[in-house]
Write a protein that holds these residues in place. Sequence first.
Motif, short mmCIF file in Angstrom:
data_model
loop_
_atom_site.label_atom_id
_atom_site.label_comp_id
_atom_site.label_asym_id
_atom_site.label_seq_id
_atom_site.Cartn_x
_atom_site.Cartn_y
_atom_site.Cartn_z
N ALA A 161 -8.06 -2.59 4.20
CA ALA A 161 -7.14 -2.91 3.11
C ALA A 161 -5.99 -3.79 3.58
O ALA A 161 -5.56 -4.71 2.85
N ARG A 162 -5.45 -3.53 4.76
CA ARG A 162 -4.36 -4.37 5.25
C ARG A 162 -4.78 -5.84 5.30
O ARG A 162 -4.04 -6.73 4.88
N GLY A 163 -6.00 -6.08 5.81
CA GLY A 163 -6.47 -7.46 5.88
C GLY A 163 -6.69 -8.06 4.51
O GLY A 163 -6.31 -9.21 4.25
N ALA A 164 -7.31 -7.30 3.60
CA ALA A 164 -7.61 -7.82 2.27
C ALA A 164 -6.34 -8.10 1.48
O ALA A 164 -6.22 -9.15 0.82
N TRP A 165 -5.38 -7.18 1.54
CA TRP A 165 -4.15 -7.38 0.77
C TRP A 165 -3.30 -8.51 1.36
O TRP A 165 -2.70 -9.29 0.63
N GLY A 194 7.52 4.19 7.89
CA GLY A 194 7.26 2.76 7.77
C GLY A 194 8.56 1.97 7.62
O GLY A 194 9.64 2.40 8.01
N THR A 195 8.43 0.80 7.01
CA THR A 195 9.58 -0.07 6.80
C THR A 195 10.33 0.34 5.54
O THR A 195 9.72 0.60 4.50
N ASP A 196 11.65 0.42 5.63
CA ASP A 196 12.46 0.71 4.45
C ASP A 196 12.46 -0.47 3.49
O ASP A 196 12.37 -1.63 3.90
N ALA A 252 0.78 -12.80 2.61
CA ALA A 252 2.03 -12.23 3.10
C ALA A 252 1.72 -10.92 3.83
O ALA A 252 0.64 -10.34 3.67
N ASP A 253 2.67 -10.48 4.66
CA ASP A 253 2.49 -9.22 5.39
C ASP A 253 2.50 -8.04 4.42
O ASP A 253 3.24 -8.03 3.43
N LEU A 257 0.87 -1.17 0.00
CA LEU A 257 0.00 0.00 0.00
C LEU A 257 0.91 1.22 0.00
O LEU A 257 1.73 1.39 0.91
N THR A 258 0.79 2.06 -1.01
CA THR A 258 1.65 3.23 -1.13
C THR A 258 1.01 4.40 -0.39
O THR A 258 -0.12 4.79 -0.70
#
Length: 450
Positions: free
Chosen positions: A371-375, A256-258, A381-382, A193-194
């Motif tokens: 969206a986090r759950g759907a993706w 967020g995460t790099d 994958a996370d 997710l951007t």
Amino acid sequence: MSDLTPADAARAARALMPELRRDLEALVRIPSVSVPGIIDAPLIDAFEMTSRLFADAGVEVGRLDLPDTAPVVTGSIPAPPGAPTVLLYSHYDVVPAGDESLWNSPPFEPTERDGALYGRGVADTKSNILMHVGALRAWGGRPPVGIKICIEGYEEIGSGALTSYPVTDPALFDADVLVIGDMGSITPGVPTLTTGLRGMGNVTIEVRTLESGKHSGQYGGAAPDALLAVLQAIATLHDEHGDVTVEGLRRNEWPGTDQPEEDFRALGTVLDGMPLIGTGGLGSRVWSGPAITVIGIDVPSVDGAVNAVSPYARAVLNVRVHPEQDAKEAQAAVMEHLRAVRPFGIELEVSAGPTGNGFFAPSDGPAYAAARGAWADAWGADVMLAGSGGSIPIVSALSEALPRAEALLIGTSDGYANIHGPNERMLLSEFEHATAALADFLGRYADAAS
């Protein structure tokens, strides 16, 4: 209201892949290249096919005509009582194919190789149009949320008059969440997710110091060399590490995460042993920090070079801007820096080019939770929250018109899709996952809002 569950809709979307692929291939065969000032038959053909696809998926389709801009596909599906509304955005225009000899198959004849579909526009971004259509088809044209659509045909050349329109007619686009279908996974298999887009602005440096070139043996060392002056000015924009030195340009560490460095090197085709420039996390260098790149420079060619002091030089810089900094403000800071440099006492002519603001999306609302759950379920994958150095002109315009709407920047492509280059491709697995995820999301978001 449909009796489908979000999981049912995701499974239905996967079952639709053969027909969605056929429709995608038909759309890719239309060479809908956008060119400023031209609205030709292929653009209109793509507009009309896109309109039919959404109409067949249950949308009451409309058409928005704006000055010197390709027609925009608009439309809606009314929201069930109490349900939120989702705006689906994408674009049907593409960039030119370029040198077709560099393609392994005809650019406008979609061709499958090794689980990928190749063709101009297949990733950027006609597959995202079919992702939207597929999600609506999965719900039988009656999703549990309201739907609005905005599918434009001038995105690749700056969106024309569309960028200034939403704020004048926000009701046409009014929605609780914007789903911008023009992105994708950082790497294949990593649902992404951007949340941030850097803005941009161009700056031109120009200087004439002599009426004509002069023999470097007779005049070099005292005659003001225009090319040296421009190079000296450019060299002041970065420190010894490669970090931008211009005062007033915003930068912070990416929240967020790099992206893993090995992935960045692979995607960027960085040669073995070559260092990356800049300091700090990769996210702060390519997603939430400034970057200044020389994208064009007028210099004498090495082939046929003569021993002469350069009388004239010019360069164009591309300035990438923190997602939340005004692009014109950042551009002005770079211009002020360059005007103050005065290399060897020479005054440079510095002028502004086009600008476009960036965008940053808060990720703590109900749409992001859904969206986090759907993706995550679609890819198994996370989810990664990422930024992008690119710009999508309409995103900031829609956000200005709808300041309370959440924004999801998602899609079917990945970092190896080679968009805008030869052999552009889209992985069929990413196409399927993204379509299933969006169908799932519509149900989850409706449930969360009920």
